[in-house]
Design an enzyme around this catalytic site. Structure first.
Site, short mmCIF file in Angstrom:
data_model
loop_
_atom_site.label_atom_id
_atom_site.label_comp_id
_atom_site.label_asym_id
_atom_site.label_seq_id
_atom_site.Cartn_x
_atom_site.Cartn_y
_atom_site.Cartn_z
N HIS A 247 0.82 -1.21 0.00
CA HIS A 247 0.00 0.00 0.00
C HIS A 247 0.86 1.27 0.00
O HIS A 247 0.47 2.28 -0.58
CB HIS A 247 -0.96 0.00 1.19
CG HIS A 247 -2.31 0.56 0.84
ND1 HIS A 247 -3.12 0.00 -0.12
CD2 HIS A 247 -2.97 1.65 1.29
CE1 HIS A 247 -4.24 0.71 -0.24
NE2 HIS A 247 -4.16 1.72 0.60
N TYR A 282 -3.43 13.19 -1.89
CA TYR A 282 -2.14 13.21 -2.59
C TYR A 282 -1.75 14.60 -3.07
O TYR A 282 -0.60 14.81 -3.49
CB TYR A 282 -2.15 12.21 -3.75
CG TYR A 282 -2.41 10.81 -3.27
CD1 TYR A 282 -1.44 10.11 -2.55
CD2 TYR A 282 -3.64 10.18 -3.48
CE1 TYR A 282 -1.69 8.84 -2.06
CE2 TYR A 282 -3.89 8.90 -3.01
CZ TYR A 282 -2.91 8.24 -2.29
OH TYR A 282 -3.15 6.98 -1.80
#
Length: 299
Positions: A247, A282
């Site tokens: 991940h 992000y």
């Protein structure tokens, strides 16, 4: 539907079955179950058995909310998760007829300023990992190729660990340089293959000798498991002194796209996010980035 459960513990078990029937992930079901067990322990301290649903009132749930919010040892995000679990369970009780009213109507989620605590790797850290894999290839070429292919699927294509495990050879179209991914919630997406990833897949398929429809196989099985992949990364993490997981490499993929100017909607589609809100993290400065900025600006 069967007779509505009378006790709290019975209703929690029925709730777990309901979640499973509605295609919720095992991790989600486990999380709800753990959160509701905390509430059940609280009820056990408050009332003598039997712990019937009929003894509960909205005041009880409000009192439980106050106790959670007053506990400074519990993180706000954990408090909110436990309250959300309670709210979902309360809605379920109305649905199956165990209560006439939603007992959690007055519960309010704790407001928390969202901060980016996601861990992704730097290009230097990924470089160290790929270097370690090259050393593995020198000792065991086939094993190293497998590890390299797994890393590229995660860091160059952003595949989740279960997506890698379930990828079939027929999903890879080398001529068109794409891979079809059956993602979370049975959602399908198509991802372009990068040159290095494409080369790794070609070399891996040429080297492996198992007969299997799946792209990734291990020395023991014709279908690699998520546990096997996690074990591979655990060994490299220990070897390099860097926390590396499938991940964290997926996070690295998304972060790299954001840093190179790819728009948020495109990142969401490539990563298989159901909402751009998930992707927004992000383009939000991480704690490490904020710390770095402060070092440059402090007096």
């Amino acid at each position: 539907m069967n007779t509505a459960p009378a006790t709290i513990s019975q209703s929690i078990e029925r709730f777990k079955i309901y979640l499973l029937e509605n295609d919720k992930s095992l991790n989600t079901i486990k999380s709800y179950s753990q959160d509701l067990n905390y509430f059940f322990k609280w009820v056990h301290q408050r009332y003598e058995p039997p712990h019937l649903i009929s003894i509960l009132t909205s005041t009880d749930l409000k009192d439980y909310e106050r106790q959670l919010k007053s506990d400074s040892t519990i993180a706000p995000s954990t408090i909110n998760r436990r309250l959300i679990s309670l709210m979902k369970w309360s809605e379920f009780l109305v649905t199956i007829g165990s209560t006439n009213i939603n007992l959690a109507t007055n519960i309010k989620i704790k407001k928390v300023q969202r901060q980016n605590n996601i861990r992704w790797l730097t290009r230097k850290e990924v470089g160290k990992l790929l270097h370690a894999i090259e050393l593995t290839k020198q000792q065991n070429y086939k094993k190293g190729l497998l590890h390299q292919t797994i890393v590229y699927l995660a860091v160059n294509l952003g595949l989740r660990v279960h997506e890698m495990c379930n990828a079939r050879i027929s999903d890879v179209d080398l001529r068109r340089s794409i891979i079809k991914v059956n993602g979370k919630g049975d959602k399908h997406r198509i991802i372009p293959l990068t040159e290095n990833t494409k080369e790794a897949i070609v070399n891996w398929l040429r080297e492996r000798n198992q007969e299997s429809e799946y792209l990734l196989v291990s020395s023991k099985n014709n279908h690699i498991s998520t546990r096997a992949i996690q074990h591979i990364f655990k060994k490299y993490s220990s070897q390099l002194g860097i926390e590396i997981t499938p991940h964290s490499l997926r996070h690295t993929y998304c972060k790299q796209l954001a840093q190179h100017g790819v728009d948020i909607q495109s990142i969401a589609e490539l990563a298989g996010h159901s909402s751009v809100d998930t992707t927004r993290i992000y383009v939000t400065p991480s704690i490490q980035e904020l710390q770095s900025a402060l070092k440059k600006t402090e007096f």
